[in-house]
Scaffold this motif. Structure first.
Motif, short mmCIF file in Angstrom:
data_model
loop_
_atom_site.label_atom_id
_atom_site.label_comp_id
_atom_site.label_asym_id
_atom_site.label_seq_id
_atom_site.Cartn_x
_atom_site.Cartn_y
_atom_site.Cartn_z
N LYS A 53 44.58 39.21 47.81
CA LYS A 53 45.09 37.85 47.68
C LYS A 53 44.37 36.91 48.67
CE LYS A 53 47.89 36.59 45.36
NZ LYS A 53 47.79 35.92 44.04
N SER A 54 44.13 37.40 49.88
CA SER A 54 43.44 36.58 50.89
C SER A 54 42.01 36.26 50.46
CB SER A 54 43.43 37.29 52.24
OG SER A 54 44.74 37.49 52.71
N ALA A 55 41.35 37.25 49.83
CA ALA A 55 39.99 37.01 49.33
C ALA A 55 40.02 35.92 48.26
CB ALA A 55 39.41 38.30 48.77
N GLN A 56 41.05 35.92 47.44
CA GLN A 56 41.18 34.87 46.42
C GLN A 56 41.42 33.51 47.07
OE1 GLN A 56 44.20 36.08 43.62
NE2 GLN A 56 43.03 37.86 42.90
N TRP A 57 42.26 33.47 48.09
CA TRP A 57 42.51 32.21 48.80
C TRP A 57 41.22 31.64 49.38
CZ3 TRP A 57 47.22 34.58 51.80
CH2 TRP A 57 48.34 34.60 50.95
N MET A 58 40.42 32.54 49.96
CA MET A 58 39.15 32.09 50.54
C MET A 58 38.21 31.59 49.44
SD MET A 58 36.76 34.07 53.30
CE MET A 58 35.84 33.07 54.49
N ALA A 59 38.17 32.32 48.34
CA ALA A 59 37.31 31.93 47.22
C ALA A 59 37.73 30.57 46.67
CB ALA A 59 37.36 32.99 46.13
N GLU A 60 39.04 30.30 46.64
CA GLU A 60 39.53 29.02 46.13
C GLU A 60 39.04 27.84 46.96
OE1 GLU A 60 43.76 30.27 43.96
OE2 GLU A 60 43.76 29.67 46.08
N VAL A 61 38.99 28.03 48.28
CA VAL A 61 38.50 26.96 49.15
C VAL A 61 37.00 26.78 48.97
CG1 VAL A 61 38.21 26.22 51.55
CG2 VAL A 61 40.36 27.28 50.83
N MET A 62 36.26 27.87 48.89
CA MET A 62 34.82 27.76 48.69
C MET A 62 34.51 27.05 47.37
SD MET A 62 33.23 28.91 51.27
CE MET A 62 33.73 29.70 52.80
N ALA A 63 35.20 27.47 46.31
CA ALA A 63 34.99 26.85 45.00
C ALA A 63 35.39 25.37 45.03
CB ALA A 63 35.79 27.59 43.93
N GLY A 64 36.46 25.07 45.74
CA GLY A 64 36.90 23.68 45.87
C GLY A 64 35.89 22.79 46.56
N ASN A 65 35.01 23.41 47.34
CA ASN A 65 33.96 22.67 48.05
C ASN A 65 32.62 22.74 47.33
OD1 ASN A 65 34.80 21.65 51.00
ND2 ASN A 65 36.01 23.46 50.50
N GLY A 66 32.64 23.23 46.08
CA GLY A 66 31.41 23.26 45.30
C GLY A 66 30.48 24.41 45.63
N ILE A 67 30.99 25.42 46.32
CA ILE A 67 30.18 26.59 46.69
C ILE A 67 30.45 27.70 45.67
CG2 ILE A 67 29.83 28.39 48.42
CD1 ILE A 67 30.68 26.21 50.52
N LYS A 68 29.39 28.23 45.08
CA LYS A 68 29.53 29.30 44.09
C LYS A 68 29.87 30.61 44.81
CE LYS A 68 27.21 31.45 40.14
NZ LYS A 68 26.01 31.42 39.27
N VAL A 69 30.90 31.28 44.31
CA VAL A 69 31.40 32.50 44.96
C VAL A 69 31.12 33.72 44.09
CG1 VAL A 69 33.44 33.71 45.84
CG2 VAL A 69 33.24 31.22 46.11
N TYR A 70 30.51 34.74 44.69
CA TYR A 70 30.38 36.05 44.05
C TYR A 70 31.52 36.90 44.59
CZ TYR A 70 25.83 34.42 42.57
OH TYR A 70 24.81 33.68 42.01
N PHE A 71 32.47 37.20 43.73
CA PHE A 71 33.72 37.83 44.14
C PHE A 71 33.70 39.31 43.75
CE2 PHE A 71 38.21 38.96 43.81
CZ PHE A 71 38.77 38.32 44.92
N ILE A 72 33.67 40.19 44.75
CA ILE A 72 33.71 41.63 44.49
C ILE A 72 35.16 41.99 44.18
CG2 ILE A 72 33.21 43.92 45.40
CD1 ILE A 72 31.17 42.58 47.29
N ASN A 73 35.44 42.30 42.93
CA ASN A 73 36.83 42.40 42.49
C ASN A 73 37.42 43.80 42.60
OD1 ASN A 73 35.33 43.54 40.40
ND2 ASN A 73 36.77 42.86 38.81
N LYS A 74 36.77 44.68 43.35
CA LYS A 74 37.31 46.01 43.65
C LYS A 74 37.19 46.22 45.15
CE LYS A 74 36.16 48.01 39.16
NZ LYS A 74 35.45 49.08 38.44
N ILE A 75 38.05 47.08 45.70
CA ILE A 75 37.98 47.33 47.14
C ILE A 75 36.56 47.72 47.53
CG2 ILE A 75 40.41 47.91 47.43
CD1 ILE A 75 39.51 50.89 47.38
N ALA A 76 36.09 47.17 48.63
CA ALA A 76 34.68 47.33 48.98
C ALA A 76 34.52 47.70 50.45
CB ALA A 76 33.93 46.03 48.70
#
Length: 468
Positions: A53-76
């Motif tokens: 969930k925290s990774a998603q929160w961080m991704a939301e802020v990056m996306a909100g600032n126009g930064i493209k996010v590569y989101f690793i959707n499995k534990i890494a």
């Protein structure tokens, strides 16, 4: 409230590790990225409570600032995320993890170009940027919307990461040996990656503590002699060639040899450096932090190489490795890397290299350690951690750093270094260090001598002198 240490920002969940603070940190990083025209970012997460969930929160802020996010959707594993930053030639990336901290912690590790831990200069500047931000300054785009609009791209670097390690490993030698390995991921993230590598190399692999448990079975997810008891017992009882334990985010490891002995990370570093120099005929210096064994100095000297000492924090190790073209770099807490791999700790790769070492030399770890000790001597390290409150820390800081006082030790002092903490060098070749942890509220006291009794004597003298 957001203060980076040697291993990123870590805080207690619900106390300082909150959605609002995470968004604040993310906006501070986003502001810096925008200033540097960095418009892409990779993020992954471990198995801790709130990590995904925290990774998603961080991704939301990056996306909100126009930064493209590569989101690793499995534990890494953290090293896989660092690998992604390096391979994708990104300026920044992050892992949601508190590594080996207790289960009530979570945190963020920031990575920079080349796949390395962010320097103190970078994290200090992010902290300054954070202090300028008001709540209304934080820009957020809903995660699902960001995915639909391809501002967040689901990404899986697993195959590339695994193949890179396999290509750096003598797989044929391991296949020929057909080793029996017991793996303890400590409820963390190494299971899939390390198991895949070992099984590809035709090892017989069994696992313990591999289910998802955000409380880590009630233990610290840190591979030590105290936490790897079951691994030790099972290795002996079931006749395994090797037991491997990895910490919560798989950047560090602990090893149990075929006799059930815990192999200290200092010895792991020594084993691998010795193996690379003697058996693989590679060349190059070694880099260690100032709380790591001086056995590495002896091995380097024996092969006509140099050993470089740096402050605690893997960013210092990776920087010095790059500067000196060092062959290997690491620390006494169990993190290491070698030349040509990522610029950070990788427990998965280190474990693979240890398995290769056993296979190529046709010698168990105990025999290889005997070989090293016969040539370079034996070193014993005592390690202690002492908790403190704010007032106590101020008192200790005054004694150690302001007044620069040290005890009347039982052994003659050669010199004192204040590079990072207080390190006292003795004329008999031993040393003791007292420094404040960058990840936990602890004063760490380490001492190394030619026998454990001497190491414990100087630790006791430091403890009594400081009144802790």
């Amino acid at each position: 409230m957001i203060k980076f240490g040697t291993g990123g920002w870590r805080a207690i969940i619900g106390e300082d590790f909150t959605k609002s603070n995470l968004q604040l940190l993310s906006q501070g990083l986003a502001n810096r990225m925008i200033q540097e025209n960095a418009d892409e970012f990779v993020i992954g997460y471990d198995r801790r409570f709130l990590s995904e969930k925290s990774a998603q929160w961080m991704a939301e802020v990056m996306a909100g600032n126009g930064i493209k996010v590569y989101f690793i959707n499995k534990i890494a594993p953290t090293p896989m995320i660092m690998f992604s930053v390096k391979e994708m030639k990104l300026k920044y990336g992050a892992a949601i993890t508190a590594s080996h901290n207790p289960a009530d912690y979570n945190g963020i590790k920031i990575f920079t170009e080349g796949g390395r831990d962010a320097s103190a200069e970078v994290t200090n500047e992010i902290e300054v940027e954070i202090r300028k931000i008001e709540v209304e300054d934080i820009k957020v785009m809903n995660f699902d919307k960001a995915v639909n609009e391809e501002k967040v791209v689901i990404y899986n670097p697993f195959n590339d990461y695994i193949d890179t390690i396999i290509n750096m490993t003598d797989l044929k030698a391991i296949k020929d040996k057909q080793l029996k390995i017991l793996l303890d991921p400590m409820y963390g993230v190494s299971k899939t990656s390390l198991q895949t590598i070992l099984m590809t190399a035709r090892c017989e692999v069994e696992l313990i503590h591999d289910r998802h448990d955000t409380l880590f079975g009630g233990r610290l997810p840190s591979p030590s002699a105290e936490t790897l008891g079951r691994l030790k017992n099972n290795v002996v009882e079931k006749g395994f060639d090797l037991g491997i334990g990895t910490d919560g985010d798989a950047d560090r490891l602990g090893i149990i040899d075929e006799k059930g002995n815990f192999i200290h990370p200092n010895e792991i570093m020594a084993l691998l450096y010795y193996y690379l120099l003697k058996y693989k005929k590679w060349t190059g210096p070694v880099v260690r932090n100032l709380a790591t064994t001086h056995l590495l100095d002896k091995i380097a000297e024996g092969f006509g190489e140099e050993c470089y000492e740096v402050p605690v924090g893997f960013k210092h190790i990776s920087s010095k490795m790059e500067e000196t073209n060092a062959l290997i770099g690491g620390e006494s807490s169990g993190g290491l890397t070698i030349r040509g791999h990522i610029k950070g700790k990788d427990g998965v790769f280190a474990a693979s290299l240890l398995v290769e070492m056993i296979s190529v030399t046709n010698k168990h770890l105990s025999k290889l350690l005997d070989e090293i000790h016969e040539q370079f001597g034996k070193f014993e390290m005592a390690e202690h951690g002492f908790g403190f409150d704010v007032e106590e820390k101020e008192r200790l800081l005054k004694i150690l750093y302001t007044d620069k006082k040290i005890p009347e030790f039982s052994f003659e002092v050669e010199r004192v270094s204040y590079m990072d903490g207080v390190k006292v060098f003795f004329k008999n070749g031993g040393w003791i260090i007292a420094r404040f942890s960058g990840t936990e509220p602890l004063l760490r006291v380490f001492a190394e001598m030619d026998c454990m009794d001497k190491a414990e004597i100087v630790c006791k003298e430091m403890k009594e002198f400081l009144g802790i």
